[in-house]
Design an enzyme around this catalytic site. Structure first.
Site, PDB file in Angstrom:
ATOM      1  N   GLU A   1      13.881 124.704  90.326  1.00  0.00           N
ATOM      2  CA  GLU A   1      14.754 125.886  90.445  1.00  0.00           C
ATOM      3  C   GLU A   1      14.492 126.826  89.286  1.00  0.00           C
ATOM      4  O   GLU A   1      14.373 126.377  88.136  1.00  0.00           O
ATOM      5  CB  GLU A   1      16.243 125.504  90.403  1.00  0.00           C
ATOM      6  CG  GLU A   1      16.790 124.796  91.608  1.00  0.00           C
ATOM      7  CD  GLU A   1      18.291 124.530  91.462  1.00  0.00           C
ATOM      8  OE1 GLU A   1      18.940 125.183  90.600  1.00  0.00           O
ATOM      9  OE2 GLU A   1      18.811 123.662  92.190  1.00  0.00           O
TER      10      GLU A   1
ATOM     11  N   GLU B   1      25.057 133.307  98.161  1.00  0.00           N
ATOM     12  CA  GLU B   1      25.895 132.331  98.868  1.00  0.00           C
ATOM     13  C   GLU B   1      27.358 132.570  98.499  1.00  0.00           C
ATOM     14  O   GLU B   1      27.811 132.225  97.409  1.00  0.00           O
ATOM     15  CB  GLU B   1      25.462 130.909  98.501  1.00  0.00           C
ATOM     16  CG  GLU B   1      24.026 130.594  98.916  1.00  0.00           C
ATOM     17  CD  GLU B   1      23.550 129.258  98.377  1.00  0.00           C
ATOM     18  OE1 GLU B   1      23.985 128.212  98.891  1.00  0.00           O
ATOM     19  OE2 GLU B   1      22.741 129.267  97.424  1.00  0.00           O
TER      20      GLU B   1
ATOM     21  N   LYS C   1      29.980 129.665  97.124  1.00  0.00           N
ATOM     22  CA  LYS C   1      29.714 128.818  95.954  1.00  0.00           C
ATOM     23  C   LYS C   1      30.823 128.989  94.920  1.00  0.00           C
ATOM     24  O   LYS C   1      31.264 130.106  94.636  1.00  0.00           O
ATOM     25  CB  LYS C   1      28.368 129.188  95.320  1.00  0.00           C
ATOM     26  CG  LYS C   1      27.159 128.731  96.111  1.00  0.00           C
ATOM     27  CD  LYS C   1      25.896 128.716  95.271  1.00  0.00           C
ATOM     28  CE  LYS C   1      25.841 127.497  94.391  1.00  0.00           C
ATOM     29  NZ  LYS C   1      24.553 127.350  93.692  1.00  0.00           N
TER      30      LYS C   1
ATOM     31  N   GLU D   1      26.943 132.699  90.217  1.00  0.00           N
ATOM     32  CA  GLU D   1      26.575 131.615  91.132  1.00  0.00           C
ATOM     33  C   GLU D   1      26.406 132.092  92.573  1.00  0.00           C
ATOM     34  O   GLU D   1      25.666 131.501  93.347  1.00  0.00           O
ATOM     35  CB  GLU D   1      27.622 130.498  91.087  1.00  0.00           C
ATOM     36  CG  GLU D   1      27.568 129.636  89.850  1.00  0.00           C
ATOM     37  CD  GLU D   1      26.293 128.788  89.788  1.00  0.00           C
ATOM     38  OE1 GLU D   1      25.828 128.318  90.844  1.00  0.00           O
ATOM     39  OE2 GLU D   1      25.764 128.600  88.681  1.00  0.00           O
TER      40      GLU D   1
END
Length: 401
Positions: free
Chosen positions: A283, A337, A340, A346
């Protein structure tokens, strides 16, 4: 002429030799399997397809998006049935995730791992190119110490089950780690594993070394900069022109933090006794939005980091410490997203927005046009042929319905 007793002894010796030879051949074969390196990442630029959201495109549309972007390697954090079915026949290589919540159960016995693989992996082969199983995510260095103890048994059980199914040479077993496993990482040559982590990490590395798996690390210059913006040069963190740093021990110069993080992992592995193990970044990314206290989280920096990172990875070059090993990385993430938890950042790591349009321009084209991307009718002018036209239009229809 030999007596009957001598003949029996002779036959026993022959049988013993056959059994011994058979056992030696079995051991040789087993060692050959251990030396086999499974290549779960055939390219250098992959992406993490996270789905903690209720507004992102369908898996079928995602396949179209990835094909248009020419991305052939992805990681998902589970083994979702709809996703694995959608990717069948796509040619895209996938690492699936065995969630942290499953580790204790899988660690109990190989039969548990076998059941999981038969339910979540085996039915989709060979149509869906599942090339790896990530056992847990960021376990060592985390807060759940019980998971530290079950990680290795779980990984061993997964590998044993794959071996019994004849899949051990096709599917890699790994486990990604966060930077929390290191005691320090500056300069890169000084990096070592934390003392409390090391007693669990070394046996895990020994096992991965035996089966030919690489070391996966989640490396985020963004997080380093966010936590210490006063002492870290933003240009150094985002691949822009800067003075860089000098590692006195190795006499190597680093002009970006990403390379330094990768080489820090190599240094820690070397000190732990695994100098030949490859490092892959599982990541990395940069948030395009953040809270007031999240320094550097904006569209401008996200665009600069991800555009420069993409250029760097496509060159297929190594790092200062490992110049002959092309750096490989999975970008985080495909989409923003919206569900999250945690700080605003995030929910804003995506290269694409929830509707399939690009979040910012780094050379990709979205499923639908946005203010930051070329409109659908301009695809041909930037190198898309008739086939790509049809794919993109089909994707737009999928999104509409």
């Amino acid at each position: 002429m030999q007596s009957e007793e001598e003949q029996i002894k002779g036959r026993c010796c022959i049988v013993q030799k056959i059994l011994l030879t058979s056992k030696q051949e079995e051991e040789t074969q087993r060692h050959k399997i251990f030396r086999t390196r499974v290549n779960a990442f055939s390219g250098t630029y992959g992406i993490n397809y996270g789905r903690i959201a209720d507004n992102i495109p369908s898996p079928e549309s995602v396949v179209t998006l990835l094909k248009a972007a020419k991305i052939k390697n992805i990681r998902i954090y589970d083994a979702d049935q709809a996703v694995l079915k959608a990717f069948s026949g796509s040619g895209i290589e996938i690492i699936v995730g065995l969630g942290n919540e499953n580790l204790k159960d899988i660690s109990v016995g190989e039969d548990r791992a076998m059941n999981w693989i038969k339910a979540n992996v085996d039915p989709y082969l060979p149509g869906t190119k599942i090339r790896g199983i990530a056992v847990g995510n960021e376990i060592l260095g985390g807060t759940d110490l019980e998971l530290w103890e079950v990680l290795l048994p779980a990984a061993k059980n997964v590998y044993s089950a794959l071996e019994r199914l004849g899949l051990a040479k096709l599917i890699e077993v790994s486990s990604p780690h966060s930077e929390a496993v290191f005691a320090n990482s500056f300069p890169p040559s000084a990096c070592v594993f934390r003392e409390d982590v090391s007693q669990f990490m070394k046996p895990l590395l020994q096992f991965f070394s035996q089966i030919g798996s690489p070391f996966y690390i989640n490396a985020y210059p963004f997080l380093a900069y966010k936590n210490d913006p006063e002492h870290i040069d933003l240009n150094y963190a985002t691949f822009k022109s800067n003075r860089g740093i000098h590692d006195a021990k190795t006499n190597l110069h680093y002009d970006n933090m990403f390379d330094a993080m990768v080489d820090a992992a190599y240094a820690a592995l070397e000190k732990a006794g695994f100098p030949k193990m490859d490092v892959i970044v599982s990541e990395t990314g940069w948030a395009s939005r953040g809270d007031e206290n999240e320094a550097g989280a904006n569209v401008k920096n996200a665009k600069i980091y991800n555009k420069n990172l993409r250029k760097r990875l496509l060159k297929k070059k190594g790092t200062p410490y490992r110049p002959k090993k092309p750096v490989k990385a999975y970008i985080f993430a495909l989409f923003n997203e919206n569900l999250k938890p945690g700080p605003t950042s995030e929910r804003n790591f995506g290269l694409f927005k929830a509707d399939g349009s690009i979040a910012y321009e780094i050379g990709f084209t979205g499923l639908v046009p946005s203010a930051a991307s070329p409109s659908l009718h301009s695809f041909k002018s930037i190198g898309f042929g008739a086939g790509d036209w049809l794919i993109t239009c089909a994707a737009a229809l999928l999104l509409m319905f």
